[in-house]
Design a protein around this motif. Structure first.
Motif, PDB file in Angstrom:
ATOM      1  N   ASN A  19      -7.730  -0.762  -4.803  1.00 15.30           N
ATOM      2  CA  ASN A  19      -7.683  -0.428  -3.391  1.00 15.30           C
ATOM      3  C   ASN A  19      -7.186  -1.604  -2.561  1.00 15.30           C
ATOM      4  OD1 ASN A  19      -8.574   2.111  -3.956  1.00 15.30           O
ATOM      5  ND2 ASN A  19     -10.543   1.928  -2.915  1.00 15.30           N
ATOM      6  N   GLY A  20      -7.364  -2.808  -3.107  1.00  6.01           N
ATOM      7  CA  GLY A  20      -6.866  -3.988  -2.416  1.00  6.01           C
ATOM      8  C   GLY A  20      -5.358  -3.979  -2.269  1.00  6.01           C
ATOM      9  N   VAL A  21      -4.647  -3.529  -3.301  1.00  6.12           N
ATOM     10  CA  VAL A  21      -3.181  -3.494  -3.186  1.00  6.12           C
ATOM     11  C   VAL A  21      -2.754  -2.438  -2.179  1.00  6.12           C
ATOM     12  CG1 VAL A  21      -2.744  -1.827  -5.062  1.00  6.12           C
ATOM     13  CG2 VAL A  21      -1.016  -3.530  -4.462  1.00  6.12           C
ATOM     14  N   VAL A  22      -3.490  -1.330  -2.089  1.00 15.77           N
ATOM     15  CA  VAL A  22      -3.165  -0.321  -1.079  1.00 15.77           C
ATOM     16  C   VAL A  22      -3.311  -0.922   0.315  1.00 15.77           C
ATOM     17  CG1 VAL A  22      -3.709   1.954  -0.154  1.00 15.77           C
ATOM     18  CG2 VAL A  22      -3.871   1.537  -2.612  1.00 15.77           C
ATOM     19  N   ALA A  23      -4.403  -1.639   0.538  1.00 12.97           N
ATOM     20  CA  ALA A  23      -4.611  -2.298   1.829  1.00 12.97           C
ATOM     21  C   ALA A  23      -3.508  -3.311   2.108  1.00 12.97           C
ATOM     22  CB  ALA A  23      -5.983  -2.970   1.852  1.00 12.97           C
ATOM     23  N   ASN A  24      -3.110  -4.031   1.085  1.00  8.84           N
ATOM     24  CA  ASN A  24      -2.077  -5.059   1.243  1.00  8.84           C
ATOM     25  C   ASN A  24      -0.740  -4.450   1.637  1.00  8.84           C
ATOM     26  OD1 ASN A  24      -1.362  -7.761   1.197  1.00  8.84           O
ATOM     27  ND2 ASN A  24      -0.832  -7.767  -0.965  1.00  8.84           N
ATOM     28  N   VAL A  25      -0.501  -3.220   1.202  1.00 15.15           N
ATOM     29  CA  VAL A  25       0.781  -2.567   1.458  1.00 15.15           C
ATOM     30  C   VAL A  25       0.781  -1.776   2.764  1.00 15.15           C
ATOM     31  CG1 VAL A  25       2.357  -0.761   0.620  1.00 15.15           C
ATOM     32  CG2 VAL A  25       1.460  -2.471  -0.968  1.00 15.15           C
ATOM     33  N   VAL A  26      -0.326  -1.109   3.105  1.00 18.73           N
ATOM     34  CA  VAL A  26      -0.290  -0.174   4.236  1.00 18.73           C
ATOM     35  C   VAL A  26      -0.869  -0.729   5.534  1.00 18.73           C
ATOM     36  CG1 VAL A  26      -0.454   1.746   2.612  1.00 18.73           C
ATOM     37  CG2 VAL A  26      -2.516   0.953   3.772  1.00 18.73           C
TER      38      VAL A  26
END
Length: 245
Positions: A19-26
């Protein structure tokens, strides 16, 4: 390190990084904003790899109720252990989601896109059609569980021809096949629903989204799909595996 603790830690790390990468992207105000689907699917695969490294030696690193239930149906895990696995997976998923929020707290405050913020916690449909969305989760989870049944360790013959093969411990690199499996599911089948393929991965963070001070609704009307779909998918995979093994 018990099954409970191993599943908590492994699932927590998986969700933190996934979920961290999703936050980092969006989210607004990150250095990776807009990086796209390849970054998300790649990091999610590596997040699974990290979780399996930590939990694998102690619990087998299920990190997913669909894996636990599928293995139990196939007789590879005792049903008496299922509650401990499920508790660890849910607690770990909730903790991981909390740490994503804590890590990106400033970016959550700076972001106005409520759908994007929800995506940092749980999945959602690209096109909302409950039957199609449920089918996507069933098929994606079926692929995950069915292939897991066929992942084997390396063996070597230490004696003469015809002697039993001796398993070779591969250590941490033994987690690579599962990471590749999750990666290809995300790349090939993830675009319709965000490929939850894991009830705890979706439900635990969705609960945290409802609890934490994050803008927007938690979309509870959709929440049953990434829970029911993976359970149905894992059951189909397990029964097919037993029928043809």
């Amino acid at each position: 390190m018990s099954i409970l603790v191993a599943e908590i830690l492994g699932t927590m790390l998986m969700i933190l990084l996934g979920n961290g990468v999703v936050a980092n992207v969006v989210l607004k105000g990150t250095k990776a904003a807009g990086a796209g689907w390849i970054e998300i699917t790649t990091a999610w695969a590596l997040a699974v790899f990290v979780g399996v490294i930590v939990a694998g030696p102690y619990s087998g690193a299920h990190l997913n109720p669909a894996v636990t239930i599928g293995l139990a149906i196939a007789g590879k895990v005792s049903w008496s252990l299922v509650p401990e696995y499920l508790a660890g997976e849910m607690i770990g998923a909730m903790l991981g989601a909390f740490f994503v929020w804590l890590f990106y707290k400033d970016q959550f405050k700076a972001t106005d896109d409520e759908r994007g913020m929800l995506d940092c916690f749980c999945t959602g449909p690209a096109i909302r059609n409950p039957l199609s969305n449920l089918t996507s989760e069933i098929i994606g989870t079926f692929v995950l569980i069915f292939v897991i049944f066929y992942i084997t360790g390396a063996n070597i013959n230490l004696g003469t021809e015809g002697d039993p093969l001796t398993p070779i411990g591969l250590g941490s690199i033994g987690a690579i096949p599962v990471a590749f499996l999750v990666w290809v599911i995300g790349l090939s089948l993830g675009g319709t629903t965000g490929y939850a393929i894991n009830p705890a991965r979706d439900l635990g963070p969705r609960i945290m989204h409802a609890i934490l001070p994050v803008k927007g609704k938690s979309d509870w009307g959709y929440a049953w799909i990434p829970v029911v779909g993976p359970i149905l998918g894992c059951a189909i995979a397990a029964y097919l595996y037993m029928a043809i093994m």
